[in-house]
Design a protein around this motif. Structure first.
Motif, PDB file in Angstrom:
ATOM      1  N   UNK A  74     -53.773   2.010   2.868  1.00  0.00           N
ATOM      2  CA  UNK A  74     -54.371   3.121   3.619  1.00  0.00           C
ATOM      3  C   UNK A  74     -55.876   3.257   3.434  1.00  0.00           C
ATOM      4  N   UNK A  75     -56.372   3.195   2.232  1.00  0.00           N
ATOM      5  CA  UNK A  75     -57.795   3.379   2.002  1.00  0.00           C
ATOM      6  C   UNK A  75     -58.610   2.102   2.012  1.00  0.00           C
ATOM      7  N   UNK A  76     -57.921   0.967   2.050  1.00  0.00           N
ATOM      8  CA  UNK A  76     -58.621  -0.324   1.966  1.00  0.00           C
ATOM      9  C   UNK A  76     -59.196  -0.711   3.330  1.00  0.00           C
ATOM     10  N   UNK A  77     -60.320  -1.419   3.285  1.00  0.00           N
ATOM     11  CA  UNK A  77     -60.949  -1.887   4.528  1.00  0.00           C
ATOM     12  C   UNK A  77     -61.446  -3.318   4.352  1.00  0.00           C
ATOM     13  N   UNK A  78     -61.737  -3.945   5.462  1.00  0.00           N
ATOM     14  CA  UNK A  78     -62.365  -5.268   5.470  1.00  0.00           C
ATOM     15  C   UNK A  78     -61.604  -6.319   4.704  1.00  0.00           C
ATOM     16  N   UNK A  79     -62.358  -7.125   3.965  1.00  0.00           N
ATOM     17  CA  UNK A  79     -61.764  -8.247   3.259  1.00  0.00           C
ATOM     18  C   UNK A  79     -60.845  -7.815   2.130  1.00  0.00           C
ATOM     19  N   UNK A  80     -61.115  -6.670   1.512  1.00  0.00           N
ATOM     20  CA  UNK A  80     -60.218  -6.173   0.461  1.00  0.00           C
ATOM     21  C   UNK A  80     -58.852  -5.848   1.061  1.00  0.00           C
ATOM     22  N   UNK A  81     -58.837  -5.201   2.217  1.00  0.00           N
ATOM     23  CA  UNK A  81     -57.582  -4.886   2.897  1.00  0.00           C
ATOM     24  C   UNK A  81     -56.867  -6.170   3.299  1.00  0.00           C
ATOM     25  N   UNK A 123     -45.870  -2.438  10.581  1.00  0.00           N
ATOM     26  CA  UNK A 123     -46.220  -3.850  10.819  1.00  0.00           C
ATOM     27  C   UNK A 123     -47.553  -3.979  11.542  1.00  0.00           C
ATOM     28  N   UNK A 124     -47.796  -3.077  12.488  1.00  0.00           N
ATOM     29  CA  UNK A 124     -49.073  -3.095  13.210  1.00  0.00           C
ATOM     30  C   UNK A 124     -50.237  -2.832  12.263  1.00  0.00           C
ATOM     31  N   UNK A 125     -50.063  -1.896  11.344  1.00  0.00           N
ATOM     32  CA  UNK A 125     -51.144  -1.602  10.387  1.00  0.00           C
ATOM     33  C   UNK A 125     -51.379  -2.768   9.431  1.00  0.00           C
ATOM     34  N   UNK A 126     -50.316  -3.424   9.018  1.00  0.00           N
ATOM     35  CA  UNK A 126     -50.467  -4.592   8.138  1.00  0.00           C
ATOM     36  C   UNK A 126     -51.119  -5.734   8.904  1.00  0.00           C
ATOM     37  N   UNK A 127     -50.743  -5.929  10.155  1.00  0.00           N
ATOM     38  CA  UNK A 127     -51.396  -6.941  10.995  1.00  0.00           C
ATOM     39  C   UNK A 127     -52.892  -6.642  11.116  1.00  0.00           C
ATOM     40  N   UNK A 128     -53.237  -5.372  11.334  1.00  0.00           N
ATOM     41  CA  UNK A 128     -54.645  -4.995  11.441  1.00  0.00           C
ATOM     42  C   UNK A 128     -55.387  -5.243  10.134  1.00  0.00           C
ATOM     43  N   UNK A 129     -54.727  -4.983   9.009  1.00  0.00           N
ATOM     44  CA  UNK A 129     -55.353  -5.258   7.711  1.00  0.00           C
ATOM     45  C   UNK A 129     -55.558  -6.758   7.535  1.00  0.00           C
ATOM     46  N   UNK A 130     -54.590  -7.559   7.959  1.00  0.00           N
ATOM     47  CA  UNK A 130     -54.747  -9.015   7.880  1.00  0.00           C
ATOM     48  C   UNK A 130     -55.908  -9.490   8.738  1.00  0.00           C
ATOM     49  N   UNK A 131     -56.187  -8.761   9.805  1.00  0.00           N
ATOM     50  CA  UNK A 131     -57.325  -9.098  10.669  1.00  0.00           C
ATOM     51  C   UNK A 131     -58.637  -8.638  10.046  1.00  0.00           C
TER      52      UNK A 131
END
Length: 181
Positions: A74-81, A123-131
């Motif tokens: 939830x709080x992670x962004x970019x490459x860390x996420x 799954x959509x949020x995890x896909x977005x984090x992978x992106x």
């Protein structure tokens, strides 16, 4: 000798898991499960409201870990996420290889059921984090391919032990997603 209710319930779950893995969720009927257990369809319905309830119960531990991963991101962004999502989804997929194999190929259809709508959003949020948070087509498509590929590899390579498959999944996914550091 009569079986206890918990034994029957466990036998129903085991029979359903085996049928779902071999024949698929859609190809399995409650009558098939009952026949495999050696009970009536009414007995199956006594323990489970419907086939979807059986699947939900089989998948509950995996879904719980998926939701925990979603919370951690939830709080992670970019490459860390991206890194956390990749390591998390690979770990989850390996931990629940049997469940991933159960659903392989049927997951898109199952996500259309209202009972599984929350799984699609997760799954959509995890896909977005992978992106890596990118809204670009290449990053989003790559993330989806990686996510689907992880599930497919877990289902298709039961001969690889977890450590070997983990290393291969992470290496291939990192190449597909680009630098994570």
């Amino acid at each position: 000798m009569a079986r206890s209710a918990p034994e029957t319930r466990d036998e129903i779950l085991a029979a359903a898991a085996k049928r779902f893995a071999v024949i698929g969720y859609k190809g399995t009927s409650l009558q098939d499960i009952a026949r495999d257990v050696g009970c009536s369809k009414a007995t199956v319905l006594y323990h489970f409201v419907n086939k979807e309830t059986i699947l939900t119960e089989l998948m509950a531990p995996a879904f719980s870990m998926l939701f925990a991963l979603d919370e951690r991101l939830l709080g992670a962004t970019g490459q860390a996420a991206q890194r956390d999502a990749l390591e998390g989804i690979v770990g989850l997929s390996l931990r629940f290889r049997r469940e991933v194999a159960l659903l392989h190929g049927e997951f898109p259809d199952l996500l259309q059921h209202p009972a599984f709508a929350h799984i699609q959003r997760c799954s959509d949020r995890i896909r977005d984090a992978l992106a890596g948070g990118s809204t670009g087509a290449e990053a989003r498509v790559g993330a989806l391919i990686v996510l689907a590929g992880i599930a497919a590899a877990c289902a298709q390579f039961p001969d690889l032990d977890d450590d070997e498959l983990r290393a291969a999944l992470l290496a291939v996914a990192r190449r597909a997603l680009g630098p994570l550091d």
